[in-house]
Scaffold this active site. Sequence first.
Site, mmCIF file in Angstrom:
data_model
loop_
_atom_site.group_PDB
_atom_site.id
_atom_site.type_symbol
_atom_site.label_atom_id
_atom_site.label_comp_id
_atom_site.label_asym_id
_atom_site.label_seq_id
_atom_site.Cartn_x
_atom_site.Cartn_y
_atom_site.Cartn_z
ATOM 1 N N LYS A 290 -52.182 46.300 -1.581
ATOM 2 C CA LYS A 290 -52.344 47.687 -1.131
ATOM 3 C C LYS A 290 -51.060 48.101 -0.419
ATOM 4 C CE LYS A 290 -55.691 50.672 1.207
ATOM 5 N NZ LYS A 290 -54.864 51.352 2.225
ATOM 6 N N ASP B 87 -40.142 35.898 2.009
ATOM 7 C CA ASP B 87 -38.837 36.202 1.417
ATOM 8 C C ASP B 87 -37.687 35.629 2.232
ATOM 9 O OD1 ASP B 87 -40.063 37.489 -0.631
ATOM 10 O OD2 ASP B 87 -39.389 39.507 -0.105
ATOM 11 N N SER C 171 -52.055 45.510 2.909
ATOM 12 C CA SER C 171 -51.237 46.480 3.615
ATOM 13 C C SER C 171 -50.296 45.811 4.616
ATOM 14 C CB SER C 171 -52.153 47.507 4.290
ATOM 15 O OG SER C 171 -51.418 48.541 4.892
#
Length: 412
Positions: A322, A308, A297
């Site tokens: 999740k 990224d 999460s």
Amino acid sequence: MHKKRRKLFILSGLLLIGGGTSAAEDPGRSGDDRPYGPMAKFTAVLEQVRHHYVTTNELRYEELVTHALDGMLQALDPYSRYMEDDEYTRMKDDMEGRFGGVGVVISSREGMLTIVAPIEDTPAFEAGLLPGDRIVAIDGDPVEGVSLDEASSLLRGEPGTPVKLKVYRPENESHLSIEIVRDEIEVSSVKDAAMAEEGIAYVRLTQFDEPAAERLREELRTLRDEGMKALVLDLRGNPGGLLRSAVTVSELFLDRGDDVVRVRGRREEEEETYRITRRPEYPDMPMAVLINGGSASASEIVAGALQDHDRAVLIGAPSFGKGSVQSLLPLDDGSALRLTTALYYTPSNRCIHEVGLTPDIEVPMEAGTWRRIRMAHLQEAEGGEPDAPADLQMERALGVLKGILIDRGRAH
């Protein structure tokens, strides 16, 4: 621990929205997909059950429709659910008050009730539960077919009361019986902040609660005064927390204007992007982020954003995966739907849900080994003699950061 209940719902991105969408308003509906024929079939089946089922006198229309709604929502995914008015009321009360629990975050994998991670310093962690463990029974009752909400309710209870679990551990294909005494869950979100080696600091985040970002900021400022030039951020076993906490933690390291996460629903206008709105305190500091199967999460949001934007090297094992958002849709009779309405995407458009993150450098480690490392650190903090296995993931992170610092030194 009612506070914990509130956080667990926010872990999956719970939203409260009202109103409804008619068939004519649904842009995702094809021209030949109309509700009238299927509804006529549903009504016909309902009448057949009422007139011919062996215990028809015991089945009321309301009960049959409730069963049908339960089945429809649970067939979509493990997080969507129909809640009758009393259950919906209890859920709202849970989000405001306090109650006891065992300190574990659960999800569903392959149709089985699965532990995302036991929260450190809680009864579940101390009892030896591991990420990936499958709960087979609670207090002697099998949990096959039990929803996540029902399982959470069974695990909750008055502090000081016991709950017995039967657990299957895929790691070594063993079956365990574990009794855990419930307690109120109070966990420090930032732990073990220290200089690991000359110039390289280490900080561990156990969850993304409201004060996590500010506590991390304070610890990092202290470590900077002690000579921090690089950082190992440990998110292993961190099951997540508040979305806004994930964003404010990311603000410490990402540039203003950088995307952190996209929350994307089925309609284009439902997409929302969370971006950095302030200048970072540590824009260029070399970082390694440790993740494993217990990182979920909000942990995946932060780790994915740093990966990224090339702000950190991810080291460890693949994360849990999740990343769905549930919305509460109240109905006129006081009941409600909890429906999955969006998914989390990283800045590079990677979907987190049921996929997780792949580390830049994979260093496999069994969940039991990671727990022994944590227990040894706790023993050391209490003045005991630690007997920990080698933390190969941490060693690799230190090696990577040393190399980066050496290269920077040469460049100067």
